[in-house]
Design a protein around this motif. Structure first.
Motif, PDB file in Angstrom:
ATOM      1  N   VAL A 168     -10.939  -0.620   4.516  1.00 31.25           N
ATOM      2  CA  VAL A 168     -10.034  -1.751   4.287  1.00 31.25           C
ATOM      3  C   VAL A 168     -10.083  -2.749   5.442  1.00 31.25           C
ATOM      4  CG1 VAL A 168      -8.477  -0.277   2.949  1.00 31.25           C
ATOM      5  CG2 VAL A 168      -7.990  -0.698   5.365  1.00 31.25           C
ATOM      6  N   GLN A 199      -4.455   4.356  -5.071  1.00 27.97           N
ATOM      7  CA  GLN A 199      -4.530   4.402  -3.607  1.00 27.97           C
ATOM      8  C   GLN A 199      -4.777   5.825  -3.121  1.00 27.97           C
ATOM      9  OE1 GLN A 199      -1.137   4.025  -1.056  1.00 27.97           O
ATOM     10  NE2 GLN A 199      -2.306   3.042   0.570  1.00 27.97           N
ATOM     11  N   GLY A 231       0.844  -1.201   0.000  1.00 30.78           N
ATOM     12  CA  GLY A 231       0.000   0.000   0.000  1.00 30.78           C
ATOM     13  C   GLY A 231       0.875   1.244   0.000  1.00 30.78           C
ATOM     14  N   GLU A 285      -8.471   5.408  -2.009  1.00 26.80           N
ATOM     15  CA  GLU A 285      -8.457   5.130  -0.563  1.00 26.80           C
ATOM     16  C   GLU A 285      -8.767   6.415   0.204  1.00 26.80           C
ATOM     17  OE1 GLU A 285      -4.942   3.660   2.063  1.00 26.80           O
ATOM     18  OE2 GLU A 285      -5.914   1.831   1.403  1.00 26.80           O
ATOM     19  N   ARG A 311      -0.478   6.576   2.558  1.00 29.86           N
ATOM     20  CA  ARG A 311      -0.405   6.955   1.143  1.00 29.86           C
ATOM     21  C   ARG A 311       0.234   8.326   0.934  1.00 29.86           C
ATOM     22  NH1 ARG A 311      -5.322   6.183   3.210  1.00 29.86           N
ATOM     23  NH2 ARG A 311      -6.791   7.910   3.359  1.00 29.86           N
ATOM     24  N   GLN A 370      -9.261   5.274   6.362  1.00 37.50           N
ATOM     25  CA  GLN A 370      -9.502   4.199   5.379  1.00 37.50           C
ATOM     26  C   GLN A 370     -10.179   3.024   6.063  1.00 37.50           C
ATOM     27  OE1 GLN A 370      -6.069   5.462   5.621  1.00 37.50           O
ATOM     28  NE2 GLN A 370      -5.935   4.230   7.493  1.00 37.50           N
TER      29      GLN A 370
END
Ligand code: F6P
Length: 540
Positions: A503, A344, A151, A348, A263, A500
């Protein structure tokens, strides 16, 4: 209705009115279209004139940004306020790349001195590895680095390395992210443990994939070097104690704070492998380029702000015109991984269906992003882009001067980038196709069948980003441009771009299923899932 709600209603109406509009004709009716829709920032040239919006629509979008409090939100973010409310954190990645001696504060706590010290430590470590001052357990210099993370602990560093790596690098830098055992096996294949440094990157140091791969790499090192193999382990984590407990020597653990989102973390010690591969100076240049974009974002008026305009262009397509997908096609092989990174970053960050108040959002949020490098994409999905039933806006990124290789090939690449943007917007009218087929001697009946198939409707929008050269500075600016554009969208959609939660469910169910696959008692599942588990447990 509040002013903001009115601005949204105007955006929706403007988008509806733009359906079917000929973009190319706007250049005639709007003489200052180019000057208003092309901006330069931190060495990047952004052209949004091939978008479906008129200059009046742009005004509507800018009103939305103003009334949506983009400027105030931006200041709150730079001031280190809690913009990640669900986790009670700031999102202060800009502090990681600010000029030395800056004064960033996370929720009031000064952080810049600590960051400067970390940057010095990181550069010194990277250069010690590169120069051979730091050596492995057997006294041999490190020639290979295996970066393990997933990630946000993978996409950014992998992209930076691909974008900037020398053609013949002094350090063989490899990556392993997926828990698929093939990935770590391929990453380690052919390497000599005595010359290999393993950099384990995980903010939490609990991520299943990373811990599995890290354990495999540690076993590989210990298998060859005994306990001395642990001297070849390096960790980057916001949980340094967990890294040491794993066996990483304390002097080789690099920390970062919890206000660095995964990220958004490539600017932190997460970029260590890149600093080793590229050198400390190049890594600092990457940070400087991002800082230049930060300055631009913070100081430019909304109408001249590249991240704001890019966000608004994307939102005009997404929210105004109901386009749920966007492509990203860098015409630069070195930026091949940009779409993965942006998936991402954008999906995300902004793939959320409820707002900061827990209520359903009023407007559609993040678009689905996909893409790959041009010109390869022309031989893959561009057929659909030109003639499919859906209109998919595209970001085209081109680099004027190649870093290596044949300049003629580079010119061919650039010609394709420009031509595709033109073809997507201008298209090719059916009457023109008919005339051409007639000159070729086709019968009227054949022309009726063939002409529509060879017609290009056009009005497929693109954003064009031109970069003079793919230097570390320009790459930093490009990534920061997208970070800030994602932030602006999140503000206007009223969502938290920095958590996030989506996830988590899959992670916990995977842990349950794993228990069952490893012989634990069967749990309650839907019939389809139960069947799959049974199939996997059955002997072949
Ligand atoms: O995909 C979920 C996620 O939590 C990302 O946000 C993060 O970048 C990634 O997993 C890896 O997490 P970590 O760095 O803690 O291993």
């Amino acid at each position: 209705m509040t002013g903001f709600e009115t601005a949204w209603a105007r955006l929706t109406a403007a988008g509806a009115a733009a359906q079917g509009r000929r973009i190319a004709e706007l250049f005639t009716s709007e003489p200052d279209r180019l000057s208003r829709l092309c901006v330069s920032a931190a060495g990047l040239d952004l052209d949004l004139s091939k978008q479906p919006w008129s200059l009046d629509d742009l005004k509507v979008c800018l009103d939305l940004a103003r009334l949506g409090g983009v400027e105030a939100a931006r200041e709150r973010q730079f001031a280190g306020a809690v913009v990640n409310a669900s986790e009670g954190r700031a999102a202060l990645h800009m502090a990681l790349r600010a000029p030395r001696g800056s004064d960033f504060r996370a929720q009031g706590e000064p952080v810049s001195a600590e960051i400067d010290a970390m940057r010095d430590r990181l550069a010194a470590f990277a250069n010690a590895v590169r120069s051979g001052v730091l050596r492995g357990a057997t006294g041999r210099p490190f020639r290979c680095v295996v970066h393990i993370g997933i990630g946000g602990s993978d996409f950014g560093p992998r992209l930076v390395w691909e974008a900037l790596r020398p053609v013949a690098p002094a350090i063989d830098l490899r990556f392993a992210a997926n828990v698929d055992p093939a990935e770590i096996a391929l990453a380690l294949a052919g390497l000599d443990p005595a010359e290999t440094l393993v950099v384990v990157v995980s903010k939490t140091f609990t991520t299943q994939e990373t811990m599995t791969n890290a354990a495999a790499a540690r076993a590989w090192l210990r298998g060859a070097l005994g306990q001395g193999g642990d001297a070849h382990l390096v960790a980057v984590s916001a949980a340094p104690d967990a890294a040491q407990a794993f066996g990483v020597p304390g002097a080789q653990v690099f920390g970062f704070r919890d206000w660095v989102g995964g990220r958004y973390s490539v600017w932190s010690a997460v970029g260590l492998s890149c600093a080793i591969g590229l050198g400390g100076e190049a890594f600092e240049a990457l940070l400087a380029g991002a800082a230049a974009m930060d300055d631009h974002f913070r100081s430019a008026p909304l109408a001249g702000s590249a991240p704001v305009l890019l966000a608004l262009a994307h939102m005009f397509n997404r929210n105004g015109m109901g386009r749920p997908v966007r492509a990203v096609t860098p015409y630069a092989q070195r930026l091949r991984l940009l779409a993965n990174f942006l998936q991402q970053l954008e999906m995300e960050s902004n793939g959320k269906r409820v707002g900061l108040d827990g209520q359903p959002v009023a407007h559609a949020t993040a678009a689905t992003v996909f893409g790959d490098a041009g010109t390869n994409v022309q031989h893959a999905f561009f057929q659909l882009m030109h003639q499919g039933t859906d209109i998919i806006p595209v970001d085209i990124i081109a680099v004027r001067h190649a870093r290596e290789g044949d300049p003629v090939a580079q010119t061919i690449l650039l010609a394709n980038a420009v031509a595709q943007a033109e073809a997507l917007m201008v298209g090719r009218a059916e009457r023109e196709v008919r005339a051409e087929l007639a000159t070729k001697g086709l019968t009227p009946a054949d022309i009726d069948v063939q002409a529509p198939q060879r017609t290009f409707p056009g009005d497929r929008p693109s954003a064009f980003i031109l970069i003079d050269q793919l230097t570390p500075e320009r790459l930093g600016a490009l990534l920061a441009l997208y970070e800030h554009k994602t932030f602006v969208e999140g503000v206007l959609w009223g969502i938290n771009s920095f958590d996030q939660w989506g996830v988590e469910l899959g992670k916990s169910l995977a842990a349950r299923v794993l228990g069952e696959l490893q012989g634990g008692p069967a749990g309650a599942h839907d019939p389809s899932t139960a069947r799959l588990i049974d199939q996997l447990k059955a002997q072949p």
